[in-house]
Write a protein that holds these residues in place. Structure first.
Motif, short mmCIF file in Angstrom:
data_model
loop_
_atom_site.label_atom_id
_atom_site.label_comp_id
_atom_site.label_asym_id
_atom_site.label_seq_id
_atom_site.Cartn_x
_atom_site.Cartn_y
_atom_site.Cartn_z
N VAL A 98 -7.61 2.00 -1.94
CA VAL A 98 -6.10 1.60 -2.68
C VAL A 98 -5.25 0.73 -2.40
O VAL A 98 -5.29 -0.83 -2.20
CB VAL A 98 -6.64 2.36 -3.95
CG1 VAL A 98 -5.86 1.73 -5.14
CG2 VAL A 98 -7.86 2.31 -4.56
N ALA A 99 -5.16 1.14 -1.04
CA ALA A 99 -4.06 1.01 -0.42
C ALA A 99 -4.16 -0.67 0.22
O ALA A 99 -3.86 -1.94 0.00
CB ALA A 99 -3.43 1.38 0.08
N ILE A 119 -11.09 0.94 -9.41
CA ILE A 119 -11.60 3.07 -8.69
C ILE A 119 -12.46 3.18 -9.00
O ILE A 119 -13.24 3.89 -7.99
CB ILE A 119 -10.60 3.78 -9.60
CG1 ILE A 119 -9.38 3.39 -9.45
CG2 ILE A 119 -10.59 4.93 -9.25
CD1 ILE A 119 -7.92 2.99 -8.31
N ARG A 138 1.45 -2.74 -9.63
CA ARG A 138 1.46 -2.51 -8.01
C ARG A 138 2.68 -3.86 -7.81
O ARG A 138 3.67 -3.06 -6.80
CB ARG A 138 0.17 -3.01 -6.90
CG ARG A 138 0.95 -3.10 -5.28
CD ARG A 138 1.01 -1.64 -4.82
NE ARG A 138 -0.19 -0.81 -4.92
CZ ARG A 138 -0.42 0.55 -4.87
NH1 ARG A 138 0.85 1.44 -5.09
NH2 ARG A 138 -1.59 1.44 -5.24
N ASP A 180 -5.09 -3.23 -2.52
CA ASP A 180 -3.29 -4.20 -2.76
C ASP A 180 -3.04 -5.01 -1.96
O ASP A 180 -2.86 -6.05 -2.30
CB ASP A 180 -2.76 -2.87 -3.25
CG ASP A 180 -3.04 -2.30 -4.57
OD1 ASP A 180 -4.61 -2.91 -5.01
OD2 ASP A 180 -3.08 -1.44 -5.35
N PRO A 195 -4.51 -3.55 -12.79
CA PRO A 195 -3.78 -2.77 -11.15
C PRO A 195 -2.74 -3.90 -10.17
O PRO A 195 -1.75 -2.84 -9.92
CB PRO A 195 -4.76 -2.23 -10.60
CG PRO A 195 -5.99 -2.73 -11.29
CD PRO A 195 -5.75 -3.66 -12.23
N GLY A 255 1.09 -1.35 -0.18
CA GLY A 255 -0.21 -0.05 -0.02
C GLY A 255 0.95 1.23 -0.01
O GLY A 255 0.98 2.60 -0.06
N GLU A 256 1.93 1.05 0.11
CA GLU A 256 3.08 2.74 0.08
C GLU A 256 2.41 3.35 -1.02
O GLU A 256 2.54 3.17 -2.44
CB GLU A 256 3.75 1.72 0.49
CG GLU A 256 4.98 0.69 0.94
CD GLU A 256 5.22 2.08 2.59
OE1 GLU A 256 5.50 2.92 2.31
OE2 GLU A 256 4.26 1.58 3.55
N ARG A 257 2.78 4.09 -1.34
CA ARG A 257 2.48 5.36 -2.49
C ARG A 257 1.94 5.66 -2.88
O ARG A 257 1.20 5.47 -3.98
CB ARG A 257 3.61 5.09 -3.41
CG ARG A 257 5.46 5.01 -2.76
CD ARG A 257 6.58 5.20 -4.15
NE ARG A 257 7.40 5.41 -3.69
CZ ARG A 257 8.61 4.25 -4.41
NH1 ARG A 257 8.64 4.37 -5.17
NH2 ARG A 257 9.96 4.34 -3.79
N GLU A 258 -0.01 4.83 -1.60
CA GLU A 258 -0.89 4.97 -2.57
C GLU A 258 -1.84 5.85 -1.88
O GLU A 258 -1.64 5.83 -0.53
CB GLU A 258 -1.80 3.67 -2.43
CG GLU A 258 -2.98 3.58 -2.59
CD GLU A 258 -3.67 4.43 -3.91
OE1 GLU A 258 -4.40 5.38 -3.89
OE2 GLU A 258 -2.75 4.15 -5.40
N ASP A 259 -2.28 7.11 -1.99
CA ASP A 259 -2.92 8.14 -1.52
C ASP A 259 -4.38 7.88 -0.96
O ASP A 259 -5.19 8.40 0.12
CB ASP A 259 -3.17 9.78 -2.18
CG ASP A 259 -1.80 9.94 -2.26
OD1 ASP A 259 -0.40 9.68 -1.98
OD2 ASP A 259 -1.49 11.12 -3.74
N ARG A 260 -5.05 7.13 -1.86
CA ARG A 260 -6.39 6.66 -1.69
C ARG A 260 -6.21 5.20 -0.57
O ARG A 260 -5.79 4.04 -0.99
CB ARG A 260 -6.80 6.16 -2.90
CG ARG A 260 -7.39 7.60 -3.36
CD ARG A 260 -7.22 7.00 -5.17
NE ARG A 260 -6.56 6.70 -5.56
CZ ARG A 260 -6.01 6.53 -7.15
NH1 ARG A 260 -7.19 7.07 -7.67
NH2 ARG A 260 -4.95 5.72 -7.37
#
Length: 309
Positions: free
Chosen positions: A148-149, A225, A238, A152, A234, A140-145
């Motif tokens: 979504v993090a 999304i 990732r 994944d 997706p 979930g790193e570098r995911e602003d939502r």
């Protein structure tokens, strides 16, 4: 089967359609496998049509010679088809002609003299335990939502923590979740029960708690999304980011996490039969490849650690 549509007479065309229908409804082959089989036969019929200078008839199929099959296989190899794909082509042809024989339509001995191409044995590329755990925890790193993090992380956790194929993970419904088990629908529609360990369940619950869309219990729970059913791309993307961030090899894919699941279980003394059931392999021989993986890893460790290595 578009290639054969112009290359066969109606009776042959109908026989191919009936064969594919049987493979789908009775043998329950996966849609992509059916597509590949149909394409193989279409290319074969197209080749025969050019070979004989007209539409392929049952009479021609009955008189087929081994040399005709070899000529077709040689053409496919010239098209840069590898040994594994050539073996599938031959399997498609054999399946079709066996169907014709079962139906009492014709008997041909041509395929009996053709040997399957030798397929080089490739071992699954498993990650180390540390690499696999890092892939899950950092998915979930570098995911602003946040949702979504969490999504994944949950899918990748299922690949490693439950040994699922990515297609199996993405097809899961809320109805498939039980307190300590998962109901997984694998290849050919076969259903198996897989233990659901607490850490994987926690990832799933976190995702479901953040999911901004209403999803019925009988629908796939992993969402894209805009709310549609999530496809594999997706998650593959990732893993590509994780490979870069963690310095993982190019072989580090969602499917490699499934290989890692099996390899690590075996390395800890897991029973081969139990691992077969967990992976949903139809044959134990498919699962036995992990014994070679584990031996290879053991020998690598031996060579690095032993004073005379």
């Amino acid at each position: 089967m578009t290639d054969s549509a112009f290359a066969t007479d109606p009776f042959v065309r109908d026989s191919v359609e009936n064969w594919l229908r049987e493979l789908g409804s009775i043998k329950r082959l996966a849609p992509k496998t059916l597509e590949a089989y149909g394409r193989d036969i279409g290319q074969f019929m197209s080749f025969l049509s050019g070979h004989m200078g007209g539409a392929v008839t049952l009479a021609f199929l009955k008189d087929l010679r081994g040399a005709d099959i070899r000529a077709f296989m040689a053409e496919r190899r010239n098209d840069s088809l590898g040994s594994r794909s050539l073996a599938r082509v031959l399997s498609s042809l054999r399946s079709y002609f066996q169907f014709l024989e079962r139906e009492g339509i014709l008997t041909s001995e041509a395929l009996n003299v053709i040997r399957s191409p030798k397929i080089p044995r490739t071992l699954p590329k498993a990650l180390t335990v540390i690499e696999a755990k890092q892939a899950v925890s950092m998915a979930g790193e570098r995911e602003d939502r946040p949702w979504v993090a969490a999504r994944d992380m949950a899918v990748i956790a299922l690949c490693y923590g439950a040994g699922l194929r990515i297609s199996e993970a993405l097809a899961l419904r809320k109805a498939d979740l039980e307190s300590t088990t998962l109901r997984v629908t694998g290849k050919g529609g076969k259903v198996r029960m897989v233990p659901l360990i607490a850490s994987v369940r926690a990832f799933i619950d976190s995702y479901l708690g953040l999911l901004p869309f209403a999803v019925n219990t009988d629908e796939p729970m992993f969402r894209a999304i805009r709310g549609g059913v999530l496809g594999p791309r997706p998650i593959q993307a990732r893993m590509e980011l994780l490979r870069s961030a963690l310095g993982l090899p190019q072989t580090a894919t969602p499917h490699a996490l499934r290989h890692s699941f099996a390899t690590h279980l075996l390395g800890k003394g897991g029973d081969l039969r139990a691992i077969q059931e967990l992976l949903g392999h139809a044959s134990l021989s498919t699962t036995q490849i992990y014994t070679a993986v584990d031996t290879e890893r053991l020998l690598e460790s031996y060579a690095l650690a032993h004073p005379r290595g």
